[in-house]
Design a protein around this motif. Structure first.
Motif, PDB file in Angstrom:
ATOM      1  N   HIS A  11       0.840  -1.188   0.000  1.00 24.70           N
ATOM      2  CA  HIS A  11       0.000   0.000   0.000  1.00 24.70           C
ATOM      3  C   HIS A  11       0.882   1.248   0.000  1.00 24.70           C
ATOM      4  N   TYR A  48     -13.027   8.375   0.900  1.00 22.37           N
ATOM      5  CA  TYR A  48     -12.020   8.540  -0.160  1.00 22.37           C
ATOM      6  C   TYR A  48     -10.609   8.431   0.409  1.00 22.37           C
ATOM      7  N   PHE A  51      -9.926   4.829   1.000  1.00 22.10           N
ATOM      8  CA  PHE A  51      -9.714   4.189  -0.297  1.00 22.10           C
ATOM      9  C   PHE A  51      -8.281   4.417  -0.779  1.00 22.10           C
ATOM     10  N   ARG A  52      -7.813   5.667  -0.658  1.00 22.62           N
ATOM     11  CA  ARG A  52      -6.442   5.976  -1.093  1.00 22.62           C
ATOM     12  C   ARG A  52      -5.416   5.231  -0.242  1.00 22.62           C
ATOM     13  N   SER A  55      -5.475   1.391  -1.042  1.00 27.81           N
ATOM     14  CA  SER A  55      -5.362   1.006  -2.436  1.00 27.81           C
ATOM     15  C   SER A  55      -4.031   0.300  -2.705  1.00 27.81           C
ATOM     16  N   LYS A  56      -4.080  -0.715  -3.550  1.00 31.30           N
ATOM     17  CA  LYS A  56      -2.854  -1.418  -3.935  1.00 31.30           C
ATOM     18  C   LYS A  56      -2.264  -0.850  -5.218  1.00 31.30           C
ATOM     19  N   SER A  57      -2.967   0.062  -5.859  1.00 32.36           N
ATOM     20  CA  SER A  57      -2.498   0.663  -7.103  1.00 32.36           C
ATOM     21  C   SER A  57      -1.623   1.878  -6.785  1.00 32.36           C
ATOM     22  N   ARG A  61      -2.012   6.184  -7.458  1.00 29.03           N
ATOM     23  CA  ARG A  61      -1.977   7.111  -6.328  1.00 29.03           C
ATOM     24  C   ARG A  61      -0.816   8.096  -6.473  1.00 29.03           C
TER      25      ARG A  61
END
Length: 128
Positions: A11, A48, A51-52, A55-57, A61
């Motif tokens: 993350h 939000y 979520f950030r 997030s694994k992306s 980010r």
């Protein structure tokens, strides 16, 4: 249960954009104590933010953070420019080039002078 070391490696964590959303949430939640309709946007900001953070992306980010930092730099640059032009000093006369709009300054008390713009090289006369 997942390994905590592995969890934080996947993350992206906290960046300036996440801190911005944290501040937005805290402000809305604090004001929402007195004006209840602001608790809904506070909850959206919190969702939000989570979520950030979860997030694994990481690449997406990082791109969001880079766009946010570019926007912050542009706003800071604009504010500094406005602050300089809004506070004229007593020794100079401020004006814009009639051809390109470039802001300029000349010393006061020189009378009628010929000026060449540094940006567009146009020449014109002005009174200082």
């Amino acid at each position: 249960m997942a390994d905590p070391k592995n969890f934080f490696q996947k993350h992206p964590g906290i960046d300036p954009y996440s801190l911005f959303w944290l501040v937005i949430f805290l402000v809305l939640a604090a004001v929402g104590r007195f004006y209840l309709p602001l608790l809904i946007p506070a909850a959206i900001a919190l969702v939000y933010l989570l979520f950030r953070l979860l997030s694994k992306s990481a690449e997406k980010r990082q791109m969001e953070n880079a766009r946010f930092l570019a926007l912050v730099r542009a706003v800071v640059r604009w504010c500094r420019k406005k602050r300089k032009t809004l506070q004229p000093d007593k020794e100079h006369y401020y004006f814009k080039c009639p051809n390109c709009g470039q802001p300029m300054r000349v010393p006061k008390g020189l009378g009628k002078i010929q000026i060449t713009c540094r940006a567009c090289a146009s020449q014109f006369e002005t009174k200082s």
